[in-house]
Scaffold this active site. Sequence first.
Site, PDB file in Angstrom:
ATOM      1  N   HIS B  57      39.914  50.063 106.212  1.00  0.00           N
ATOM      2  CA  HIS B  57      39.796  50.148 107.671  1.00  0.00           C
ATOM      3  C   HIS B  57      40.480  48.949 108.338  1.00  0.00           C
ATOM      4  O   HIS B  57      41.200  49.104 109.317  1.00  0.00           O
ATOM      5  CB  HIS B  57      38.321  50.213 108.081  1.00  0.00           C
ATOM      6  CG  HIS B  57      37.763  51.592 108.052  1.00  0.00           C
ATOM      7  ND1 HIS B  57      37.807  52.421 109.140  1.00  0.00           N
ATOM      8  CD2 HIS B  57      37.167  52.303 107.066  1.00  0.00           C
ATOM      9  CE1 HIS B  57      37.245  53.579 108.833  1.00  0.00           C
ATOM     10  NE2 HIS B  57      36.838  53.535 107.575  1.00  0.00           N
ATOM     11  N   ARG B  60      44.266  48.807 108.929  1.00  0.00           N
ATOM     12  CA  ARG B  60      44.835  49.625 110.001  1.00  0.00           C
ATOM     13  C   ARG B  60      44.813  48.895 111.339  1.00  0.00           C
ATOM     14  O   ARG B  60      45.234  49.467 112.342  1.00  0.00           O
ATOM     15  CB  ARG B  60      44.023  50.923 110.160  1.00  0.00           C
ATOM     16  CG  ARG B  60      44.259  51.947 109.087  1.00  0.00           C
ATOM     17  CD  ARG B  60      44.211  53.369 109.662  1.00  0.00           C
ATOM     18  NE  ARG B  60      43.011  53.655 110.411  1.00  0.00           N
ATOM     19  CZ  ARG B  60      41.901  54.172 109.888  1.00  0.00           C
ATOM     20  NH1 ARG B  60      41.850  54.456 108.616  1.00  0.00           N
ATOM     21  NH2 ARG B  60      40.861  54.401 110.641  1.00  0.00           N
ATOM     22  N   ASP B  90      32.524  50.602 115.118  1.00  0.00           N
ATOM     23  CA  ASP B  90      32.725  51.507 113.988  1.00  0.00           C
ATOM     24  C   ASP B  90      31.978  50.945 112.779  1.00  0.00           C
ATOM     25  O   ASP B  90      32.449  49.993 112.166  1.00  0.00           O
ATOM     26  CB  ASP B  90      34.219  51.639 113.705  1.00  0.00           C
ATOM     27  CG  ASP B  90      34.528  52.795 112.768  1.00  0.00           C
ATOM     28  OD1 ASP B  90      33.593  53.442 112.279  1.00  0.00           O
ATOM     29  OD2 ASP B  90      35.725  53.034 112.534  1.00  0.00           O
TER      30      ASP B  90
END
Lengths: 179, 179, 179
Positions: B57, B60, B90
């Site tokens: 994650h 990115r 998130d």
Amino acid sequence: MPDPDRAAPRLTLVLGGARSGKSRYAEGLIEALPGPWLYVATAQAWDDEMRARIDAHRARRPPPWETVDAPRDLPAMIGRAPAGRPVLVDCLTLWLTNAMLDDDADLAAEVEALVGSCRAAAGPLVLVSNEVGFGIVPENALARRFRDEAGRLHQCLAAIADRVVLVVAGLPMTLKGDT
Amino acid sequence: MPDPDRAAPRLTLVLGGARSGKSRYAEGLIEALPGPWLYVATAQAWDDEMRARIDAHRARRPPPWETVDAPRDLPAMIGRAPAGRPVLVDCLTLWLTNAMLDDDADLAAEVEALVGSCRAAAGPLVLVSNEVGFGIVPENALARRFRDEAGRLHQCLAAIADRVVLVVAGLPMTLKGDT
Amino acid sequence: MPDPDRAAPRLTLVLGGARSGKSRYAEGLIEALPGPWLYVATAQAWDDEMRARIDAHRARRPPPWETVDAPRDLPAMIGRAPAGRPVLVDCLTLWLTNAMLDDDADLAAEVEALVGSCRAAAGPLVLVSNEVGFGIVPENALARRFRDEAGRLHQCLAAIADRVVLVVAGLPMTLKGDT
């Protein structure tokens, strides 16, 4: 907001996941109609966890709700509802579980009777059920069979329903019929 | 395509299944706004599998993303974000997991604080969470409880959100608000 | 109802849960086109339960359906389909399972080959797959990995598809393309 000049759908199927707000949404559909309202509860209190859930659900339904229990003979209960009386069945998942756990039951015949009673009902009739088919294949054979039976039942009822709604996070997605 | 002349929604809830593309979709919502952007990560690296997911994650998100970690005190982190700064959280699922695994936590109070911080946030604030309620009832009691808590949290947040989206196979279905 | 004057989408992805009616819906999409139709079955009969499912599916497909089996080399089978011949692949979930259970397989290469064959197909090509990511994290590591691989595959295919549909209780929700 429902249009008061528009007739309520005769048969509505409300699907949703666990804690999706599907029961509350379905209650709102019924409460938008003139009462009294009939609540058909299908839960059987097998254990304390289930008992707590039943109690929490009942506490949300003072009169003009009338609550009856039909953990097993749901088709007959649906058949007995007076014409024009709004009826909420919560939920089909528990009724199906009860039928599957009854070794003496003819499951196919009971499912056929249920679909028949929903087809014949004068309505407005709102059915609540759990959508359970979006996970990994369960390792437990009974769970796999339950998932299959629930999915087939939902397909049969969706085909004859006037309105089908999927509830996610308390919000309705209309799959069939008007919003 | 977002209309650049239309104000960004203050509060957006992005729900989705595992590997549904919900994180990427949510990042796209934020990246359509002027940066810099704040990424609030809630993952705690309990094991190698989780560490690998965290790293994937992070890879990115080069600048103008700024990443902060809030595996536990998420309400305070949301409260500290500068007004007008786009914030992505998130995900809520991991935050809820962390809170449930903390024996000293008052879960109800933490959930209430989270909902309060989201209600008070200036925004634009985008919350990502896993929809986990569409499978068979888990045999594990903690999993059942988690599923219930997550469902209730999603309902609370969906009720106060300006926009709610369900992501399936990378594609958004709008449950609330404009597309 | 499909508009007969409108070209059929080249590539359609039909997602759905267990017993959601996704196979029947996909068959309907193909049967609305001029035959003969090619049915590409991916099931491998590992046990009696699976064999019963395969047989039930086959019984629904008399000529002008032609059925071929491609439990492993699905990309080549898609590549061999004559141009303009409507092709139904049912389902990607089983193909992915077969590939994951084959210790000699290079899964990443096979997935890439599948996506490439779908991108290159003349169509009309309809792919059926199970959406499996909406439950609690599975305790089984292989199930977790499968869920991740399936989700990623669906995202890749949805991105290149002209039409993506999620089937719930036999009813389609269009995620991409025209209804």
